[in-house]
Design an enzyme around this catalytic site. Structure first.
Site, PDB file in Angstrom:
ATOM      1  N   THR A 186     -21.484 -97.989  15.632  1.00  0.00           N
ATOM      2  CA  THR A 186     -20.119 -98.429  15.939  1.00  0.00           C
ATOM      3  C   THR A 186     -19.616 -97.754  17.226  1.00  0.00           C
ATOM      4  OG1 THR A 186     -19.204 -96.596  14.679  1.00  0.00           O
ATOM      5  CG2 THR A 186     -19.560 -98.659  13.466  1.00  0.00           C
ATOM      6  N   HIS A 193      -6.312-119.893  27.394  1.00  0.00           N
ATOM      7  CA  HIS A 193      -6.380-121.266  26.873  1.00  0.00           C
ATOM      8  C   HIS A 193      -5.140-121.642  26.053  1.00  0.00           C
ATOM      9  CE1 HIS A 193     -10.698-121.156  27.840  1.00  0.00           C
ATOM     10  NE2 HIS A 193     -10.729-122.440  27.608  1.00  0.00           N
ATOM     11  N   GLU A 215     -25.656-101.553  15.420  1.00  0.00           N
ATOM     12  CA  GLU A 215     -26.450-100.555  16.165  1.00  0.00           C
ATOM     13  C   GLU A 215     -25.610 -99.360  16.614  1.00  0.00           C
ATOM     14  OE1 GLU A 215     -29.754-101.787  18.532  1.00  0.00           O
ATOM     15  OE2 GLU A 215     -29.588-103.823  17.765  1.00  0.00           O
ATOM     16  N   PRO A 255     -26.397 -99.888   1.408  1.00  0.00           N
ATOM     17  CA  PRO A 255     -24.995 -99.929   0.962  1.00  0.00           C
ATOM     18  C   PRO A 255     -24.284 -98.582   1.131  1.00  0.00           C
ATOM     19  CG  PRO A 255     -26.382-101.111  -0.582  1.00  0.00           C
ATOM     20  CD  PRO A 255     -27.312-100.485   0.415  1.00  0.00           C
TER      21      PRO A 255
HETATM   22  C1  FAD Z   1     -24.277-108.951  11.420  1.00  0.00           C
HETATM   23  C2  FAD Z   1     -24.876-107.593  11.210  1.00  0.00           C
HETATM   24  C3  FAD Z   1     -26.225-107.391  11.519  1.00  0.00           C
HETATM   25  C4  FAD Z   1     -26.810-106.131  11.288  1.00  0.00           C
HETATM   26  N1  FAD Z   1     -28.158-105.969  11.512  1.00  0.00           N
HETATM   27  C5  FAD Z   1     -28.765-104.822  11.119  1.00  0.00           C
HETATM   28  C6  FAD Z   1     -30.183-104.663  11.181  1.00  0.00           C
HETATM   29  O1  FAD Z   1     -30.913-105.544  11.639  1.00  0.00           O
HETATM   30  N2  FAD Z   1     -30.729-103.511  10.716  1.00  0.00           N
HETATM   31  C7  FAD Z   1     -29.971-102.494  10.211  1.00  0.00           C
HETATM   32  O2  FAD Z   1     -30.546-101.492   9.799  1.00  0.00           O
HETATM   33  N3  FAD Z   1     -28.622-102.592  10.150  1.00  0.00           N
HETATM   34  C8  FAD Z   1     -28.002-103.729  10.583  1.00  0.00           C
HETATM   35  N4  FAD Z   1     -26.621-103.856  10.499  1.00  0.00           N
HETATM   36  C9  FAD Z   1     -25.834-102.744  10.006  1.00  0.00           C
HETATM   37  C10 FAD Z   1     -25.015-102.026  11.091  1.00  0.00           C
HETATM   38  O3  FAD Z   1     -25.852-101.317  11.955  1.00  0.00           O
HETATM   39  C11 FAD Z   1     -23.974-101.158  10.389  1.00  0.00           C
HETATM   40  O4  FAD Z   1     -22.987-102.039   9.881  1.00  0.00           O
HETATM   41  C12 FAD Z   1     -23.334-100.129  11.292  1.00  0.00           C
HETATM   42  O5  FAD Z   1     -24.259 -99.153  11.659  1.00  0.00           O
HETATM   43  C13 FAD Z   1     -22.124 -99.437  10.652  1.00  0.00           C
HETATM   44  O6  FAD Z   1     -22.390 -98.999   9.371  1.00  0.00           O
HETATM   45  P1  FAD Z   1     -21.381 -99.402   8.170  1.00  0.00           P
HETATM   46  O7  FAD Z   1     -21.140-100.844   8.286  1.00  0.00           O
HETATM   47  O8  FAD Z   1     -21.943 -98.900   6.913  1.00  0.00           O
HETATM   48  O9  FAD Z   1     -20.042 -98.676   8.513  1.00  0.00           O
HETATM   49  P2  FAD Z   1     -19.591 -97.195   8.076  1.00  0.00           P
HETATM   50  O10 FAD Z   1     -20.647 -96.220   8.503  1.00  0.00           O
HETATM   51  O11 FAD Z   1     -19.191 -97.198   6.657  1.00  0.00           O
HETATM   52  O12 FAD Z   1     -18.325 -96.982   8.983  1.00  0.00           O
HETATM   53  C14 FAD Z   1     -17.025 -97.459   8.633  1.00  0.00           C
HETATM   54  C15 FAD Z   1     -16.051 -96.973   9.701  1.00  0.00           C
HETATM   55  O13 FAD Z   1     -16.044 -95.541   9.733  1.00  0.00           O
HETATM   56  C16 FAD Z   1     -16.359 -95.078  11.021  1.00  0.00           C
HETATM   57  N5  FAD Z   1     -17.140 -93.843  10.945  1.00  0.00           N
HETATM   58  C17 FAD Z   1     -18.234 -93.576  10.187  1.00  0.00           C
HETATM   59  N6  FAD Z   1     -18.692 -92.347  10.423  1.00  0.00           N
HETATM   60  C18 FAD Z   1     -17.861 -91.790  11.349  1.00  0.00           C
HETATM   61  C19 FAD Z   1     -17.800 -90.534  12.027  1.00  0.00           C
HETATM   62  N7  FAD Z   1     -18.703 -89.574  11.781  1.00  0.00           N
HETATM   63  N8  FAD Z   1     -16.806 -90.328  12.903  1.00  0.00           N
HETATM   64  C20 FAD Z   1     -15.898 -91.301  13.174  1.00  0.00           C
HETATM   65  N9  FAD Z   1     -15.901 -92.507  12.583  1.00  0.00           N
HETATM   66  C21 FAD Z   1     -16.862 -92.755  11.687  1.00  0.00           C
HETATM   67  C22 FAD Z   1     -17.182 -96.204  11.651  1.00  0.00           C
HETATM   68  O14 FAD Z   1     -17.193 -96.128  13.071  1.00  0.00           O
HETATM   69  C23 FAD Z   1     -16.465 -97.421  11.112  1.00  0.00           C
HETATM   70  O15 FAD Z   1     -15.331 -97.672  11.887  1.00  0.00           O
HETATM   71  C24 FAD Z   1     -26.012-105.080  10.769  1.00  0.00           C
HETATM   72  C25 FAD Z   1     -24.655-105.286  10.502  1.00  0.00           C
HETATM   73  C26 FAD Z   1     -24.092-106.524  10.695  1.00  0.00           C
HETATM   74  C27 FAD Z   1     -22.643-106.712  10.352  1.00  0.00           C
END
Ligand code: FAD
Length: 380
Positions: A366, A339, A364, A128
């Site tokens: 963003t 479409h 994996e 989280p």
């Molecule tokens: C369907 C799904 C499957 C997944 N499967 C897995 C899995 O199997 N194993 C696993 O470990 N994780 C998994 N994830 C997690 C996924 O890898 C994370 O959601 C992703 O790495 C982004 O982390 P966050 O969602 O906490 O976003 P945050 O890190 O909170 O980012 C929020 C926003 O801030 C931006 N941001 C953050 N830091 C910076 C920076 N330094 N500079 C610029 N912008 C920044 C991000 O790009 C994004 O736009 C999954 C997620 C989903 C939705």
């Protein structure tokens, strides 16, 4: 020499395409609607040897290369984005770290059943409060005699409910500079204290299982530590580099599916007395879509080839993942546009591609993180 697929790669492509058209695509709408992963599909993928493509035969795999694996991800993802995500996560995140960093005993115990298609695996990094900033991991593992005692919470972990084991990252100590040491530990999914649920309602890739994992005083043997205790962070960065190539391949597959639907529709749909494919505005969209998909596929193959050659591939994996996922979003969006109103309707199946592809810009690493990785490689 021009790049071309080998005879074996073309045969694999035809085999997976045929299987995906008959056994995956017909269920794509159902798994999207129910939000349930279809285990029968994974049993069949296992029987065909497709769950172990990039692993050596001595570990139950098919001894294929990364390009072959990407071909399979693309074809499966083209048929169903959610199934493609679970397939890619199982191989790239669930099995590969054990192949890269595991001891011989760990490979025999955990990798072989996965490569043979008898078990699935998952990789729990995200928490989280630790997403892009994986260094912020709070899950802790403390040695107590010959056992690790693990406490923490992981979120959005793909395949965990169906996995035999989950590789979790946890803080195991502190460095001299005060930063946490993060290690990777193999946790059997049925170990006491492990609670795996799937409480999320997702926008897309709904045929893929996404889980919350709560670990409460979970005890696993000391030998379940994966790789070097001090190098968990660099191990998962390497794992993610490989995984990014597969997410790029999945993006290409989803985009290809949307493109083929759009091309077919454009040739059939009559307006102003002719097929809409005769309008230059539509032709230009289709031309851009075809070109971008091809370029992204080439980027996937290049990154995969570099990995297979044992050359550095981190930057090229980020190129491929960033370009293919953003390209995929553009293509799926334009496929809906072509479409018209029909594209907005579930019945045509194009809106599903847009919902599925969005995840590729997030999971994996963003798009922003891919740009950071590339900028760092440029010495910024
Ligand atoms: C369907 C799904 C499957 C997944 N499967 C897995 C899995 O199997 N194993 C696993 O470990 N994780 C998994 N994830 C997690 C996924 O890898 C994370 O959601 C992703 O790495 C982004 O982390 P966050 O969602 O906490 O976003 P945050 O890190 O909170 O980012 C929020 C926003 O801030 C931006 N941001 C953050 N830091 C910076 C920076 N330094 N500079 C610029 N912008 C920044 C991000 O790009 C994004 O736009 C999954 C997620 C989903 C939705």
């Amino acid at each position: 020499m021009d790049f071309e697929l080998s005879k074996e790669q073309i045969m694999l492509q035809e085999m997976v395409r045929d299987f995906a058209e008959k056994e995956i695509e017909p269920y794509a709408r159902e798994v999207d609607e129910t939000g349930k992963m279809r285990m029968e599909t994974f049993q069949k993928l296992g029987n065909l040897g497709l769950l172990g493509i990039p692993f050596p035969e001595k570990y139950g795999g098919a001894g294929g290369d990364t390009i072959s694996y990407c071909i399979a991800v693309e074809e499966i993802g083209k048929a169903c984005g959610g199934t493609g995500l679970s397939y890619a996560a199982n191989t790239s995140l669930g099995a590969s770290p054990i192949y890269y960093f595991g001891t011989e005993e760990q490979k025999q115990k955990w990798l072989v059943p996965m490569a043979k298609g008898e078990a699935l695996g998952a990789f729990g990094l995200t928490e989280p409060n630790a997403g892009s900033d994986a260094g912020g991991t709070r899950t802790k593992a403390v040695l107590d005699g010959d056992e690790w005692v693990i406490n923490g919470e992981k979120c959005w972990i793909t395949n965990a409910e169906y996995a035999r084991q989950v590789i979790v990252t946890a803080v195991t100590g502190k460095r001299e500079n005060g930063r946490n040491i993060i290690s990777a530990i193999i946790v059997p999914a049925d170990a006491p204290g492990v609670a795996i649920t799937s409480p999320y309602e997702k926008m897309g890739v709904r045929g893929s299982n996404t889980c919350q994992i709560v670990l409460e005083n979970v005890r696993v043997p000391r030998e379940n530590l994966l790789g070097d205790e001090n190098k968990g962070f660099s191990q998962f960065l390497y794992t993610l580099d490989g995984g990014r190539i597969s997410i790029a391949a999945l993006s290409v597959g989803i985009a290809q599916a949307a493109f083929e639907k759009a091309l077919r529709y454009a040739k059939e749909r009559m307006q102003f007395g002719q097929a809409i494919s005769k309008f230059q505005a539509i032709q230009f969209k289709l031309a851009d879509m075809a070109m971008e998909i091809d370029l992204a596929r080439n980027a996937v193959y290049k990154a995969a080839w570099l990995k297979d050659q044992g050359k550095p591939f981190s930057k090229e994996a980020a190129y491929a993942k960033l370009f293919a996922s953003e390209m995929g979003f553009r293509v799926c969006n334009q496929a809906i546009q072509i479409h018209g109103g029909s594209g907005y309707m579930r019945e045509y199946g194009v809106e599903r591609h847009l919902r599925d592809i969005k995840l590729m810009e997030i999971g994996e690493g963003t798009s922003e993180i891919q740009r950071l990785v590339i900028a760092r490689k440029l010495g910024c």
